[in-house]
Design a protein around this motif. Structure first.
Motif, PDB file in Angstrom:
ATOM      1  N   VAL A  91     -23.025  -2.762 -13.854  1.00 17.16           N
ATOM      2  CA  VAL A  91     -23.531  -3.186 -12.544  1.00 17.16           C
ATOM      3  C   VAL A  91     -24.736  -2.332 -12.155  1.00 17.16           C
ATOM      4  N   VAL A  92     -25.778  -3.005 -11.693  1.00 16.80           N
ATOM      5  CA  VAL A  92     -26.947  -2.341 -11.108  1.00 16.80           C
ATOM      6  C   VAL A  92     -26.949  -2.664  -9.624  1.00 16.80           C
ATOM      7  N   CYS A  93     -26.906  -1.629  -8.789  1.00 17.98           N
ATOM      8  CA  CYS A  93     -26.862  -1.850  -7.336  1.00 17.98           C
ATOM      9  C   CYS A  93     -28.045  -1.155  -6.655  1.00 17.98           C
ATOM     10  N   ALA A 146     -28.391   2.461  -8.162  1.00 16.44           N
ATOM     11  CA  ALA A 146     -27.235   3.082  -8.814  1.00 16.44           C
ATOM     12  C   ALA A 146     -26.802   2.234  -9.991  1.00 16.44           C
ATOM     13  N   MET A 147     -26.466   2.887 -11.099  1.00 16.85           N
ATOM     14  CA  MET A 147     -25.985   2.189 -12.294  1.00 16.85           C
ATOM     15  C   MET A 147     -24.522   2.522 -12.508  1.00 16.85           C
ATOM     16  N   VAL A 148     -23.690   1.513 -12.450  1.00 23.87           N
ATOM     17  CA  VAL A 148     -22.241   1.681 -12.506  1.00 23.87           C
ATOM     18  C   VAL A 148     -21.696   1.041 -13.783  1.00 23.87           C
ATOM     19  N   LYS A 149     -21.043   1.845 -14.597  1.00 24.70           N
ATOM     20  CA  LYS A 149     -20.461   1.367 -15.854  1.00 24.70           C
ATOM     21  C   LYS A 149     -18.957   1.617 -15.828  1.00 24.70           C
ATOM     22  N   ASP A 150     -18.200   0.560 -16.085  1.00 20.65           N
ATOM     23  CA  ASP A 150     -16.736   0.652 -16.075  1.00 20.65           C
ATOM     24  C   ASP A 150     -16.207   1.236 -14.771  1.00 20.65           C
ATOM     25  N   THR A 153     -20.074   5.461 -11.389  1.00 18.46           N
ATOM     26  CA  THR A 153     -21.519   5.613 -11.268  1.00 18.46           C
ATOM     27  C   THR A 153     -22.017   6.611 -12.307  1.00 18.46           C
ATOM     28  N   LYS A 154     -22.910   6.141 -13.201  1.00 16.31           N
ATOM     29  CA  LYS A 154     -23.362   6.964 -14.323  1.00 16.31           C
ATOM     30  C   LYS A 154     -24.760   7.534 -14.129  1.00 16.31           C
ATOM     31  N   ASP A 155     -25.600   6.849 -13.373  1.00 20.48           N
ATOM     32  CA  ASP A 155     -26.995   7.282 -13.291  1.00 20.48           C
ATOM     33  C   ASP A 155     -27.647   6.646 -12.060  1.00 20.48           C
ATOM     34  N   TYR A 156     -28.808   7.184 -11.683  1.00 13.46           N
ATOM     35  CA  TYR A 156     -29.559   6.671 -10.541  1.00 13.46           C
ATOM     36  C   TYR A 156     -31.041   6.591 -10.882  1.00 13.46           C
ATOM     37  N   VAL A 157     -31.710   5.617 -10.308  1.00 16.55           N
ATOM     38  CA  VAL A 157     -33.172   5.615 -10.256  1.00 16.55           C
ATOM     39  C   VAL A 157     -33.511   5.868  -8.798  1.00 16.55           C
ATOM     40  N   VAL A 158     -34.048   7.035  -8.527  1.00 13.62           N
ATOM     41  CA  VAL A 158     -34.299   7.468  -7.150  1.00 13.62           C
ATOM     42  C   VAL A 158     -35.779   7.299  -6.837  1.00 13.62           C
ATOM     43  N   LEU A 178     -33.704   1.227 -17.085  1.00 14.97           N
ATOM     44  CA  LEU A 178     -32.300   0.819 -17.073  1.00 14.97           C
ATOM     45  C   LEU A 178     -31.709   0.868 -18.482  1.00 14.97           C
ATOM     46  N   GLY A 179     -32.522   0.538 -19.459  1.00  9.01           N
ATOM     47  CA  GLY A 179     -32.070   0.601 -20.854  1.00  9.01           C
ATOM     48  C   GLY A 179     -31.744   2.024 -21.273  1.00  9.01           C
ATOM     49  N   CYS A 180     -32.492   2.985 -20.752  1.00 11.50           N
ATOM     50  CA  CYS A 180     -32.227   4.390 -21.071  1.00 11.50           C
ATOM     51  C   CYS A 180     -30.849   4.819 -20.576  1.00 11.50           C
TER      52      CYS A 180
END
Length: 226
Positions: A91-93, A146-150, A153-158, A178-180
């Motif tokens: 999920v990308v939020c 915010a990038m949410v996996k399973d 929240t695993k990572d952010y683009v701020v 996002l691919g990174c």
């Protein structure tokens, strides 16, 4: 008499040679037929495997679409956020605010990527309607993705810092970022961003997730202050 005997022997030998040749030819024909049958069987198996893979892919696509993948959607509340991330693996939020114009820039790019990457759900939520979630995820800069996996929240683009620190970044740049984070299936080269001649900093080749996750969310792209 001797000549007649020689002729008979010659004819016998000729017949034996012809018979041997026929036997060899028959054996070769059998082997060729066997190879033809194997090729046909392999082709049928290959067709079956491809058909099965296609059916599986279509089934997966329909499942994603039923969960809201394939479109960039706004969710109305914090409760919806938790249900959305629970039912999808990736999920990308986008945490946005109406008064922040850079959020509209992100909207444009995320809308494109949502249609391209069905494997990932793309949503957005207004931070003014999600104070608890914003505080819990330590969202201090708007926009933040915010990038949410399973469900985690695993990572952010701020802001736009990771996108070249410019409002003119491309959809491909956001896609690469996002691919990174392994939140989408990216087919390009993760070691290099899709731009040439722009000073993007060393973070684009290293992208230490601990550093990205733990930073204080200072950004030159925008702040949470009007």
């Amino acid at each position: 008499m001797a000549t007649q005997s020689i002729d008979i022997v010659a004819k016998v030998l000729e017949q034996q040679v012809l018979q041997s040749a026929r036997l060899v030819e028959q054996e070769l024909d059998k082997e060729l037929e066997k190879l033809d049958r194997i090729d046909e069987e392999e082709l049928e198996k290959l067709k079956e495997r491809r058909l099965e893979a296609l059916k599986k892919s279509q089934k997966q696509k329909q499942e994603w679409l039923s969960k809201g993948h394939g479109e960039y959607r706004e969710i109305p509340s914090e409760r919806d956020f938790f249900s959305e991330v629970k039912e999808s693996k990736n999920v990308v939020c986008h945490f946005y605010r109406d008064s922040t114009f850079r959020c509209k820039i992100l909207d444009k790019h995320l809308s494109v990527l949502a249609k391209k990457h069905l494997e990932t759900k793309f949503i957005k939520i207004n931070v003014e309607k999600a104070p608890f979630l914003t505080e819990r995820l330590r969202i201090k800069v708007i926009p933040t993705v915010a990038m949410v996996k399973d469900g985690k929240t695993k990572d952010y683009v701020v802001g736009f810092t990771d996108l070249g620190n410019t409002d003119e970044f491309t959809t491909e740049m956001l896609e690469w970022r996002l691919g990174c984070s392994d939140i989408i299936n990216y087919s390009g080269n993760l070691l290099e961003p899709p731009v040439v001649g722009q000073n993007l900093g060393s973070k684009f080749t290293k992208l230490d997730k601990k550093t990205v996750r733990g930073k204080g969310y200072d950004s030159e792209s925008d702040t949470d202050e009007d």
